[in-house]
Motif scaffolding. Structure first.
Motif, PDB file in Angstrom:
ATOM      1  N   ARG A  37      16.572  -8.234  32.159  1.00  0.00           N
ATOM      2  CA  ARG A  37      15.477  -7.471  32.722  1.00  0.00           C
ATOM      3  C   ARG A  37      14.080  -8.345  32.288  1.00  0.00           C
ATOM      4  O   ARG A  37      13.019  -8.217  33.039  1.00  0.00           O
ATOM      5  N   ARG A  38      14.090  -8.907  31.159  1.00  0.00           N
ATOM      6  CA  ARG A  38      12.743  -9.701  30.829  1.00  0.00           C
ATOM      7  C   ARG A  38      13.134 -11.021  30.356  1.00  0.00           C
ATOM      8  O   ARG A  38      14.425 -11.350  29.890  1.00  0.00           O
ATOM      9  N   LYS A  39      12.286 -12.027  30.601  1.00  0.00           N
ATOM     10  CA  LYS A  39      12.564 -13.385  30.159  1.00  0.00           C
ATOM     11  C   LYS A  39      12.817 -13.322  28.364  1.00  0.00           C
ATOM     12  O   LYS A  39      11.710 -12.663  27.799  1.00  0.00           O
ATOM     13  N   LEU A  40      13.590 -13.981  27.962  1.00  0.00           N
ATOM     14  CA  LEU A  40      13.691 -14.079  26.661  1.00  0.00           C
ATOM     15  C   LEU A  40      12.543 -14.938  25.983  1.00  0.00           C
ATOM     16  O   LEU A  40      12.614 -16.105  26.603  1.00  0.00           O
ATOM     17  N   GLN A  41      11.889 -14.450  25.066  1.00  0.00           N
ATOM     18  CA  GLN A  41      10.910 -15.149  24.354  1.00  0.00           C
ATOM     19  C   GLN A  41      11.033 -15.920  23.012  1.00  0.00           C
ATOM     20  O   GLN A  41      10.672 -16.814  22.639  1.00  0.00           O
ATOM     21  N   GLY A  42      12.120 -15.241  22.508  1.00  0.00           N
ATOM     22  CA  GLY A  42      12.642 -15.856  21.034  1.00  0.00           C
ATOM     23  C   GLY A  42      11.663 -15.548  20.186  1.00  0.00           C
ATOM     24  O   GLY A  42      11.458 -16.201  18.856  1.00  0.00           O
ATOM     25  N   ARG A  43      10.872 -14.282  20.171  1.00  0.00           N
ATOM     26  CA  ARG A  43      10.235 -13.737  18.999  1.00  0.00           C
ATOM     27  C   ARG A  43      10.514 -12.375  19.029  1.00  0.00           C
ATOM     28  O   ARG A  43      10.828 -11.732  19.986  1.00  0.00           O
ATOM     29  N   PHE A  44       9.889 -11.887  17.646  1.00  0.00           N
ATOM     30  CA  PHE A  44      10.035 -10.321  17.697  1.00  0.00           C
ATOM     31  C   PHE A  44       9.053  -9.968  16.587  1.00  0.00           C
ATOM     32  O   PHE A  44       8.648 -10.597  15.747  1.00  0.00           O
ATOM     33  N   LEU A  45       8.672  -8.641  16.569  1.00  0.00           N
ATOM     34  CA  LEU A  45       7.706  -8.226  15.784  1.00  0.00           C
ATOM     35  C   LEU A  45       8.230  -7.176  14.756  1.00  0.00           C
ATOM     36  O   LEU A  45       9.262  -6.631  14.961  1.00  0.00           O
ATOM     37  N   HIS A  46       7.755  -7.763  13.389  1.00  0.00           N
ATOM     38  CA  HIS A  46       8.076  -6.531  12.397  1.00  0.00           C
ATOM     39  C   HIS A  46       6.724  -5.870  11.932  1.00  0.00           C
ATOM     40  O   HIS A  46       5.927  -6.492  11.561  1.00  0.00           O
ATOM     41  N   VAL A  47       6.759  -4.487  12.148  1.00  0.00           N
ATOM     42  CA  VAL A  47       5.866  -3.999  11.609  1.00  0.00           C
ATOM     43  C   VAL A  47       6.152  -2.630  10.927  1.00  0.00           C
ATOM     44  O   VAL A  47       7.203  -1.871  11.044  1.00  0.00           O
ATOM     45  N   THR A  48       5.233  -2.093   9.778  1.00  0.00           N
ATOM     46  CA  THR A  48       5.798  -1.137   9.003  1.00  0.00           C
ATOM     47  C   THR A  48       4.711  -0.346   8.203  1.00  0.00           C
ATOM     48  O   THR A  48       3.520  -0.868   8.186  1.00  0.00           O
ATOM     49  N   ASP A  49       4.916   0.719   7.703  1.00  0.00           N
ATOM     50  CA  ASP A  49       4.205   1.457   6.850  1.00  0.00           C
ATOM     51  C   ASP A  49       2.817   1.555   7.427  1.00  0.00           C
ATOM     52  O   ASP A  49       1.743   1.329   6.959  1.00  0.00           O
ATOM     53  N   MET A  50       2.478   2.375   8.461  1.00  0.00           N
ATOM     54  CA  MET A  50       1.594   2.573   9.289  1.00  0.00           C
ATOM     55  C   MET A  50       0.500   3.647   8.493  1.00  0.00           C
ATOM     56  O   MET A  50      -0.658   3.702   8.554  1.00  0.00           O
ATOM     57  N   HIS A  51       1.192   4.910   8.084  1.00  0.00           N
ATOM     58  CA  HIS A  51       0.554   5.938   7.285  1.00  0.00           C
ATOM     59  C   HIS A  51      -0.829   6.424   8.051  1.00  0.00           C
ATOM     60  O   HIS A  51      -1.815   6.481   7.477  1.00  0.00           O
ATOM     61  N   PRO A  52      -0.627   6.795   9.199  1.00  0.00           N
ATOM     62  CA  PRO A  52      -2.011   7.374   9.990  1.00  0.00           C
ATOM     63  C   PRO A  52      -2.310   8.739   9.234  1.00  0.00           C
ATOM     64  O   PRO A  52      -1.326   9.409   8.797  1.00  0.00           O
ATOM     65  N   ASP A  53      -3.579   8.868   8.910  1.00  0.00           N
ATOM     66  CA  ASP A  53      -4.081  10.143   8.226  1.00  0.00           C
ATOM     67  C   ASP A  53      -5.165  10.724   9.334  1.00  0.00           C
ATOM     68  O   ASP A  53      -6.385  10.265   9.270  1.00  0.00           O
ATOM     69  N   PRO A  54      -5.004  11.957   9.967  1.00  0.00           N
ATOM     70  CA  PRO A  54      -5.820  12.611  10.757  1.00  0.00           C
ATOM     71  C   PRO A  54      -6.896  13.197  10.032  1.00  0.00           C
ATOM     72  O   PRO A  54      -7.864  13.576  10.679  1.00  0.00           O
ATOM     73  N   HIS A  55      -6.823  13.411   8.895  1.00  0.00           N
ATOM     74  CA  HIS A  55      -7.901  13.942   8.121  1.00  0.00           C
ATOM     75  C   HIS A  55      -9.003  12.974   7.430  1.00  0.00           C
ATOM     76  O   HIS A  55      -9.869  13.320   6.744  1.00  0.00           O
ATOM     77  N   TYR A  56      -8.671  11.723   7.606  1.00  0.00           N
ATOM     78  CA  TYR A  56      -9.491  10.725   7.056  1.00  0.00           C
ATOM     79  C   TYR A  56     -10.824  10.621   7.770  1.00  0.00           C
ATOM     80  O   TYR A  56     -11.056  10.875   9.040  1.00  0.00           O
ATOM     81  N   ARG A  57     -11.729  10.578   6.919  1.00  0.00           N
ATOM     82  CA  ARG A  57     -13.329  10.648   7.505  1.00  0.00           C
ATOM     83  C   ARG A  57     -14.048   9.073   6.706  1.00  0.00           C
ATOM     84  O   ARG A  57     -14.069   9.021   5.699  1.00  0.00           O
ATOM     85  N   PRO A  58     -14.796   8.509   7.901  1.00  0.00           N
ATOM     86  CA  PRO A  58     -15.681   7.679   7.097  1.00  0.00           C
ATOM     87  C   PRO A  58     -16.679   8.178   6.231  1.00  0.00           C
ATOM     88  O   PRO A  58     -17.243   9.110   6.456  1.00  0.00           O
ATOM     89  N   GLY A  59     -17.277   7.246   5.404  1.00  0.00           N
ATOM     90  CA  GLY A  59     -18.383   7.598   4.457  1.00  0.00           C
ATOM     91  C   GLY A  59     -18.009   8.443   3.392  1.00  0.00           C
ATOM     92  O   GLY A  59     -18.739   8.837   2.462  1.00  0.00           O
ATOM     93  N   MET A  60     -16.639   8.717   3.290  1.00  0.00           N
ATOM     94  CA  MET A  60     -16.043   9.538   1.740  1.00  0.00           C
ATOM     95  C   MET A  60     -15.403   8.712   0.799  1.00  0.00           C
ATOM     96  O   MET A  60     -15.508   7.424   0.721  1.00  0.00           O
ATOM     97  N   SER A  61     -15.260   9.323  -0.303  1.00  0.00           N
ATOM     98  CA  SER A  61     -15.020   8.735  -1.606  1.00  0.00           C
ATOM     99  C   SER A  61     -13.426   8.441  -1.505  1.00  0.00           C
ATOM    100  O   SER A  61     -12.410   9.088  -1.017  1.00  0.00           O
ATOM    101  N   GLU A  62     -13.092   7.339  -2.316  1.00  0.00           N
ATOM    102  CA  GLU A  62     -11.526   7.160  -2.355  1.00  0.00           C
ATOM    103  C   GLU A  62     -10.954   8.346  -3.282  1.00  0.00           C
ATOM    104  O   GLU A  62      -9.781   8.685  -3.201  1.00  0.00           O
ATOM    105  N   ASP A  63     -11.734   8.891  -4.162  1.00  0.00           N
ATOM    106  CA  ASP A  63     -10.871   9.954  -5.252  1.00  0.00           C
ATOM    107  C   ASP A  63     -10.735  11.042  -4.294  1.00  0.00           C
ATOM    108  O   ASP A  63      -9.568  11.700  -4.929  1.00  0.00           O
TER     109      ASP A  63
END
Length: 571
Positions: A37-63
């Motif tokens: 179906r696709r030409k073989l490239q000989g590479r793959f991706l490893h991705v992990t621990d994205m942890h999206p946070d819909p409550h995150y707001r710019p300009g706020m404190s780490e605490d």
């Protein structure tokens, strides 16, 4: 407002899924041209621990987990794309940017994606506790992004369940249960139809990413993780423990793939260390890894967030019941996360002292990738390159000794020392431990792809990171090469004269993804290539470990530590 936006995105994603997302289809190659179906490239991706946070707001404190409380002017504030070296999770802007970047820049250059879990935020804000609904919504959002970025283009995606993908945190009851049924729905496009029944029982499955040639096994490490108090920990006297059932399934899978002459990557969320796994689960994992060393290409995990590798060592595991102190071999596995670097060096030093000539039959290598979430370091991902032109490895299926090259059958698991004999004469101990159960032959071979460079052997990886998160939406951050395991010369060595003339040059890492300094074929040294590994076989990893073990290589050690913590202090 954030919740409303998230729900809208999820509804939109669900509609798109129904209309256009196909079931997962494995890649084809010259070995399976009828299904190509696709030409073989000989590479793959490893991705992990994205942890999206819909409550995150710019300009706020780490605490406040970057959710509220504007800090004083002298203190750091959350940025538009995250707060580096912090305890805050990823804003959705970061996870979207990352997956859009991988879609646009890398999807044409890879064959499959290994995605090792934790696709929901941490439960780090008491004023805003997580809910099961939110966890599943975030996972649906990430799955939709993965489908659009890769699956629609015929690129298999192999996800794993993380300890933050379930509620309560870390706790998962034996299946079938609500979690396995929910992820059967969320990952319906990723899990092959023939694996659905097994997945609904336990949350694990396998995918043939190249039919009849290469597979990825995704484990549910929650059933091995010693923080999960809802399971028994793989004790030998409990064959129905969900961890034991998973290992029984894994053994059958590995035996089947080996009989078919296939190679396998094993992936999961929590790495298989004695620090993370129940003791008996750890013993079984190491045993199976060494029993099928000629079939397993490598072990890829996340969870720890710190970039490192370690060994599954038969001798160390065999002695693990002797109540060793943390200063003895493999001490890193009993240490806190903040002492990981020192523990690894002690492990490597023990390997160096043990013998001048290492018996590679006794080892497997675990690679732990850093995370996308900048908690506690910097966003990152890895691109692996593997051999697609070598000679196929054909195991000897008619001999327990793998053509006379594997280890003799040990009396007990992982060896037959006097210590084992004494322990296993104690019926109270022998009934509980897998160390005292009859062992099966180890199928190891120095000619297999995990030991020498041949077809499907991992050649190296390039790690990309986002060094500057203090940017704005008008000037978004950029992923840059952090380092690679290759030597500079090997970046150009795969292109022969005939290929160059035909225009079909294949590089381990496409030149456009490299800094300009590495695009020149005459470069022999580079700050991006400190390890200069010839490939990612077990002998190459043990060679790097032994170099790191020697105090005279202080510069190499500092570089290793820098990459482990991305230039920050241990957290």
């Amino acid at each position: 407002m954030l919740q409303t936006s998230l729900v809208f995105l999820l509804v939109l994603s669900s509609i798109q899924n129904v209309v256009s997302v196909p079931m997962q289809v494995p890649l084809g190659n010259s070995l399976t041209s009828s299904r190509q179906r696709r030409k073989l490239q000989g590479r793959f991706l490893h991705v992990t621990d994205m942890h999206p946070d819909p409550h995150y707001r710019p300009g706020m404190s780490e605490d406040s987990a970057c959710h509220r409380k504007k800090p004083k002017k002298t203190k750091r504030r959350s940025g538009d794309y995250g707060m580096p070296y912090s305890d805050c999770d990823s804003p959705v802007s970061l996870t979207n940017y990352t997956l859009d970047f991988l879609d646009k820049k890398w999807s044409s250059d890879i064959d499959f994606v290994i995605w090792t879990g934790d696709s929901a935020r941490h439960d780090n804000d008491r004023k805003l506790p997580r809910t099961t609904k939110e966890i599943y919504e975030l996972n649906r959002l990430m799955a939709s992004k993965m489908e659009n970025a890769f699956l629609k283009k015929g690129i298999p995606v192999i996800p794993s369940i993380g300890n933050n993908d379930i509620w309560p945190h870390n706790i998962m009851m034996p299946g079938p249960n609500d979690i396995t049924f929910e992820y059967s729905s969320i990952w319906s496009s990723f899990v092959p139809f023939h694996s659905f029944q097994v997945f609904q029982r336990g949350g694990y499955y396998s995918v043939e990413v190249i039919p009849d040639a290469l597979a990825v096994i995704s484990l549910n490490t929650m059933y091995f993780f010693d923080s999960n108090k809802a399971v028994g920990g793989c004790e030998a006297r409990d064959p129905q423990d969900p961890g034991n059932l998973q290992f029984d399934w894994l053994e059958v899978q590995l035996e089947t793939f080996r009989n078919r002459g296939m190679q396998v990557w094993i992936s999961g969320h929590v790495p298989p260390s004695a620090h993370n796994y129940y003791p008996e689960c750890h013993i079984r994992y190491v045993e199976l890894s060494l029993m099928f060393q000629d079939t397993i290409l490598g072990h890829l995990f996340g969870h720890m967030n710190a970039d490192h590798f370690f060994f599954l060592d038969a001798q160390v595991v065999a002695n693990s019941n002797l109540n060793r102190s943390s200063d003895e071999p493999n001490g890193l596995l009993k240490k806190k996360h903040s002492e990981l670097y020192d523990g690894l060096l002690k492990d490597f030093a023990h390997m160096e002292k043990r013998s001048k000539k290492i018996d590679h039959d006794n080892f497997a290598v675990v690679n732990v990738a850093p995370s996308v979430v900048p908690n506690p370091y910097l966003p990152s991902f890895r691109i692996f390159s593997y051999n697609i032109t070598g000679t196929p490895y054909i195991p000897d299926l008619h001999s327990d000794r793998s053509a006379g090259l594997s280890k003799d059958v040990p009396r007990y698991h992982l060896g037959d020392s006097e210590v084992h004999s004494d322990l296993c004469r104690d019926s109270g101990f022998s009934n509980k431990s897998w160390l005292c159960q009859p062992s099966k032959p180890w199928k190891s071979n120095p000619n297999s792809p995990s030991r020498t460079n041949t077809l499907f052997t991992p050649l190296g990886f390039a790690q990309y990171f986002m060094p500057n998160l203090t940017t704005t939406k008008k000037s978004p951050p950029k992923y840059k090469l952090e380092y690679m395991t290759f030597s500079p010369a090997s970046l150009h060595a795969s292109a022969g004269l005939e290929e160059e003339m035909s225009g079909n040059v294949r590089y381990p890492i496409p030149l456009r993804h490299l800094p300009r300094s590495l695009r020149n074929s005459t470069v022999t040294k580079s700050k991006y290539a400190p390890y200069e590994m010839r490939d990612l076989t077990i002998p190459s990893w043990t060679d790097l470990a032994r170099r790191l073990a020697k105090p005279k290589h202080e510069k190499l050690r500092k570089t290793f530590r820098k990459f482990m913590y991305m230039g920050a202090e241990e957290r």
